[in-house]
Design a protein around this motif. Structure first.
Motif, short mmCIF file in Angstrom:
data_model
loop_
_atom_site.label_atom_id
_atom_site.label_comp_id
_atom_site.label_asym_id
_atom_site.label_seq_id
_atom_site.Cartn_x
_atom_site.Cartn_y
_atom_site.Cartn_z
N ASP A 7 15.94 10.42 9.53
CA ASP A 7 17.10 9.64 9.11
C ASP A 7 17.18 9.58 7.59
OD1 ASP A 7 19.39 8.21 9.32
OD2 ASP A 7 18.43 6.28 9.67
N ALA A 8 17.01 10.75 6.98
CA ALA A 8 17.07 10.86 5.52
C ALA A 8 18.06 11.93 5.13
CB ALA A 8 15.70 11.20 4.96
N VAL A 9 18.76 11.73 4.02
CA VAL A 9 19.54 12.82 3.43
C VAL A 9 18.54 13.63 2.62
CG1 VAL A 9 21.38 13.40 1.81
CG2 VAL A 9 21.61 11.39 3.30
N THR A 10 18.33 14.87 3.02
CA THR A 10 17.26 15.65 2.41
C THR A 10 17.86 16.71 1.48
OG1 THR A 10 15.99 15.30 4.41
CG2 THR A 10 15.17 16.96 2.90
N VAL A 11 17.64 16.54 0.21
CA VAL A 11 18.10 17.51 -0.79
C VAL A 11 16.92 18.44 -1.04
CG1 VAL A 11 19.00 17.82 -3.13
CG2 VAL A 11 19.63 15.79 -1.81
N THR A 12 16.92 19.61 -0.39
CA THR A 12 15.71 20.44 -0.42
C THR A 12 15.55 21.20 -1.74
OG1 THR A 12 16.81 22.37 0.49
CG2 THR A 12 15.88 20.79 2.07
N PRO A 23 23.03 19.55 1.26
CA PRO A 23 22.07 18.82 2.08
C PRO A 23 22.69 18.46 3.42
CG PRO A 23 22.98 17.40 0.37
CD PRO A 23 23.53 18.77 0.12
N GLY A 24 22.02 18.78 4.48
CA GLY A 24 22.52 18.41 5.80
C GLY A 24 22.37 16.92 5.99
N PRO A 25 23.20 16.31 6.80
CA PRO A 25 23.07 14.87 7.03
C PRO A 25 21.86 14.55 7.90
CG PRO A 25 24.82 15.80 8.39
CD PRO A 25 24.27 16.92 7.57
N ALA A 26 21.20 13.49 7.57
CA ALA A 26 20.12 12.94 8.38
C ALA A 26 19.13 14.00 8.86
CB ALA A 26 20.69 12.18 9.58
N ARG A 27 18.66 14.81 7.95
CA ARG A 27 17.68 15.82 8.35
C ARG A 27 16.30 15.18 8.40
NH1 ARG A 27 18.92 21.25 5.15
NH2 ARG A 27 17.41 22.06 6.64
N SER A 28 15.42 15.88 8.98
CA SER A 28 14.05 15.38 9.15
C SER A 28 13.07 16.34 8.52
CB SER A 28 13.72 15.23 10.64
OG SER A 28 14.59 14.31 11.23
N VAL A 55 6.02 8.29 12.85
CA VAL A 55 7.42 8.49 12.49
C VAL A 55 7.84 7.42 11.48
CG1 VAL A 55 9.79 8.57 13.36
CG2 VAL A 55 7.90 9.45 14.78
N VAL A 56 8.44 7.88 10.37
CA VAL A 56 8.97 6.96 9.37
C VAL A 56 10.47 7.19 9.28
CG1 VAL A 56 9.02 6.40 6.91
CG2 VAL A 56 6.84 6.85 8.03
N ARG A 57 11.25 6.12 9.51
CA ARG A 57 12.70 6.24 9.43
C ARG A 57 13.16 5.72 8.07
NH1 ARG A 57 15.12 7.44 13.97
NH2 ARG A 57 17.12 6.70 13.15
N LEU A 58 13.99 6.50 7.40
CA LEU A 58 14.40 6.12 6.04
C LEU A 58 15.80 5.50 5.97
CD1 LEU A 58 12.91 8.98 3.83
CD2 LEU A 58 12.04 6.67 4.21
N ASP A 59 16.41 5.26 7.10
CA ASP A 59 17.71 4.57 7.15
C ASP A 59 18.74 5.12 6.17
OD1 ASP A 59 16.55 2.86 9.03
OD2 ASP A 59 15.82 1.49 7.47
N GLY A 60 18.81 6.44 6.12
CA GLY A 60 19.85 7.06 5.31
C GLY A 60 19.52 7.20 3.84
N ALA A 61 18.30 6.84 3.43
CA ALA A 61 17.90 7.06 2.03
C ALA A 61 17.83 8.56 1.75
CB ALA A 61 16.55 6.40 1.75
N ASP A 507 17.46 5.53 -3.33
CA ASP A 507 18.38 4.73 -2.51
C ASP A 507 19.80 5.29 -2.51
OD1 ASP A 507 19.42 3.91 -4.97
OD2 ASP A 507 19.40 1.78 -4.48
N ALA A 508 20.02 6.38 -3.24
CA ALA A 508 21.33 7.05 -3.17
C ALA A 508 21.13 8.52 -3.49
CB ALA A 508 22.31 6.43 -4.17
N ASN A 509 22.07 9.34 -3.03
CA ASN A 509 21.98 10.78 -3.28
C ASN A 509 22.60 11.09 -4.64
OD1 ASN A 509 22.17 13.53 -3.33
ND2 ASN A 509 23.29 13.73 -1.39
N PRO A 510 21.80 11.55 -5.60
CA PRO A 510 22.37 11.81 -6.94
C PRO A 510 23.50 12.83 -6.90
CG PRO A 510 20.10 12.64 -6.77
CD PRO A 510 20.36 11.85 -5.54
N LEU A 511 23.48 13.75 -5.92
CA LEU A 511 24.53 14.77 -5.85
C LEU A 511 25.87 14.17 -5.43
CD1 LEU A 511 22.66 17.79 -4.17
CD2 LEU A 511 22.72 17.09 -6.57
#
Ligand code: ZN
Length: 542
Positions: A7-12, A23-28, A55-61, A507-511
């Protein structure tokens, strides 16, 4: 040990030299034994994990690759952090500075100077530097020093002036100046050259007097500070035997937070080789590169330029080595297998450094050791083209725009739009890396990312609108670019299977954030090798 982060926005930032994919939404992400095992949709990640995985859920961080500072002074950050915090909001005016210094007396070793740092005179209520007399009131009996945040000035009390050998009536030293009161007596403020010498003297003196535990605390303090800012790796840009020893002790004690890549000062290279410390001590500490200073600084107007400065001290700057001498130094270090990192700010210095690199690389288009230019402030178009052709890596500091940019504009009125030309570097195909030069300015990489996008000074001038870069490229400076600059792109700099699990939770996506607000994004956690080294609240199992 397996950990699923979901549950994270992952900027790889994956994808080699090209732009990273969206970044795909809510990737793991799956982490196994300190490394990234997989990045992808939750279903795939759960299928790849063993049944016992946490499992750690990041609530959309948002997760970004661990932020890398490719040029700062980690030991200096820790050293100053151990003294009185005279920055704002801790010290909004001179009485508060006096109080902080008074508090620091008890924590200062006998024989060391009581130390404070972080003030900016024009931000104080009084709008001026504190004076020697005001420091005497706070610390009457022993030497005290208060460093300006730029580390280009400081204030000494009377005992410190005496110990430094500075007297009323003495002329300004070469490369520096003293502040004076109306009667011409020293007011305690010391600028530039003698200030640098004092800082070095005090740091070396105090490090040798500290016990191993105190040195480890100094390193740990710097690490904590950098971790709070989301930094997972850093190049220490003036590693010497005593600071190396402090890092090595901290590493042995398991309290070295970041991965430290040391640039060893050139006159200590023989020590490095004979002591057997060259190379990687561990996955947290390495000394594989060498640092040389070729000229002075931009804000002190001592960077070596063609022409002369229109502001004091009006000269053409200071070039430390002529072409021939520098070339021989680089040739020798290159032959011994070292990556060479040369501080060069002014165009005259950059030209000399490129001449040296060109002679040593001798027409080969590759730069296999990844020799670097540190700062590269006045790298004008013909120099950019030469650096690109030679494959030189440029390690620079976008955060200077909002902190020191107005001073640069005054010193380079006709060239201000061409300073720190990040967009031109990118167009020329130069690999650039982001860094802070902290403690000269804040080590905050998000401020640097914002400044690379905005290029705006504190007075609101935009220096070179055409040299602004997009936020994705700005983030690349502090991830992929910085990893490349330290020969670590196979291990860090992007979130890809097989790489180390170094990442920063925001706490937010810089992109997706308005550029103005990027430096306000909060760091929620900083994770190195799968282990959190900072968390704003409990998120990861420690
Ligand atoms: Zn530096």
């Amino acid at each position: 040990m397996e950990l699923i982060v979901e549950d994270a926005v992952t900027v790889t930032m994956a994808g080699g030299a090209g732009p990273a994919g969206p970044p795909g939404p809510a990737r793991s992400m799956l982490i196994r034994d300190g490394r990234i095992a997989a990045v992808g949709p939750p279903g795939e990640i759960h299928a790849a994990a063993s049944p016992g995985a946490q499992v750690v859920r990041l609530d959309g961080a948002t997760i970004v690759p661990g932020l890398i500072d490719a040029h700062c002074h980690v030991a200096n950050i820790g050293y100053l952090a151990a003294g009185a915090d005279c920055s704002q909001p801790s010290a909004p005016g001179i009485p508060a500075i006096q109080a902080r210094l008074r508090e620091a007396i008890g924590q200062t070793l006998e024989g060391s100077w009581v130390t404070g740092s972080g003030y900016v005179e024009y931000k104080l209520r009084e709008g001026r530097h504190p004076t020697r007399a005001e420091l005497d009131e706070a610390v009457p009996g022993r030497p005290a020093v208060l460093y300006h945040t730029s580390l280009h000035a400081c204030v000494l009390n009377t005992a410190a002036l005496r110990e430094a050998g500075f007297e009323d009536g003495q002329p300004d030293p070469p490369g520096g100046a003293f502040g004076r009161d109306r009667e011409g007596r020293l007011d305690g403020v010391v600028y530039e050259g003698p200030m640098f010498a004092l800082f070095e003297r005090n740091l070396r003196h105090d490090l040798t007097r500290m016990g191993a535990g105190q040195r480890a605390r100094l390193v740990a303090g710097a690490g904590r500070h950098l971790a709070e800012l989301g930094v997972t790796a850093a190049c220490d840009a003036d590693l010497r035997r005593d600071t190396y020893a402090a890092f090595a002790e901290a590493d042995a004690d398991g309290v070295l937070s970041q991965r430290i890549y040391g640039l060893v000062v050139h006159d200590e290279v023989d020590w490095l080789v004979t002591s057997g410390q060259r190379g990687r001590r561990s996955d947290r500490l390495a000394a594989e590169a060498v640092k040389i200073w070729s000229d002075g600084g931009m804000s002190s107007r001592t960077a070596a330029i063609h022409g002369s400065y229109p502001v004091p001290p009006y000269g053409s700057g200071i070039l430390y080595f002529e072409r021939g001498e520098l070339t021989e130094m680089v040739r020798d270090l290159d032959a011994r297998g070292f990556q060479v990192c040369i501080h060069a700010q002014g165009d005259r210095a950059i030209e000399t450094v490129l001449d040296a690199y060109a002679a040593v690389l001798a027409g080969s288009r590759a730069n296999p050791r990844r020799h670097r230019i540190e700062h590269g402030g006045a790298m004008y178009p013909p120099l950019i083209a030469r650096a690109a052709e030679l494959g030189i890596v440029v390690v620079s500091q976008p955060g200077f725009f909002s902190t020191l940019g107005d001073g640069f504009a005054a010193a380079f009125p006709g060239r201000r739009d061409q300073l720190y030309p990040f967009a031109s570097w990118r167009r020329a195909g130069i690999t650039a890396a982001g860094s802070s030069d902290a403690p000269v300015i804040t080590a905050d990489p998000l401020l640097g990312i914002r400044d690379a996008v905005l290029r705006r000074t504190s007075e609101g001038h935009v220096l070179g609108p055409g040299e602004r870069i997009g936020v994705q490229d700005a983030l690349a400076l502090y991830t992929r670019g910085a990893a490349f600059a330290m020969h670590r792109e196979d291990e860090i700099g992007s979130l890809e299977p097989g790489k180390l699990a170094d990442f920063t939770v925001l706490d937010a996506n810089p992109l997706e954030t308005d550029a103005e607000r990027i430096s306000g994004i909060r760091v929620l956690a900083t994770v190195i090798g799968g282990t959190p080294v900072y968390q704003s609240e409990p998120i990861f199992p420690a």
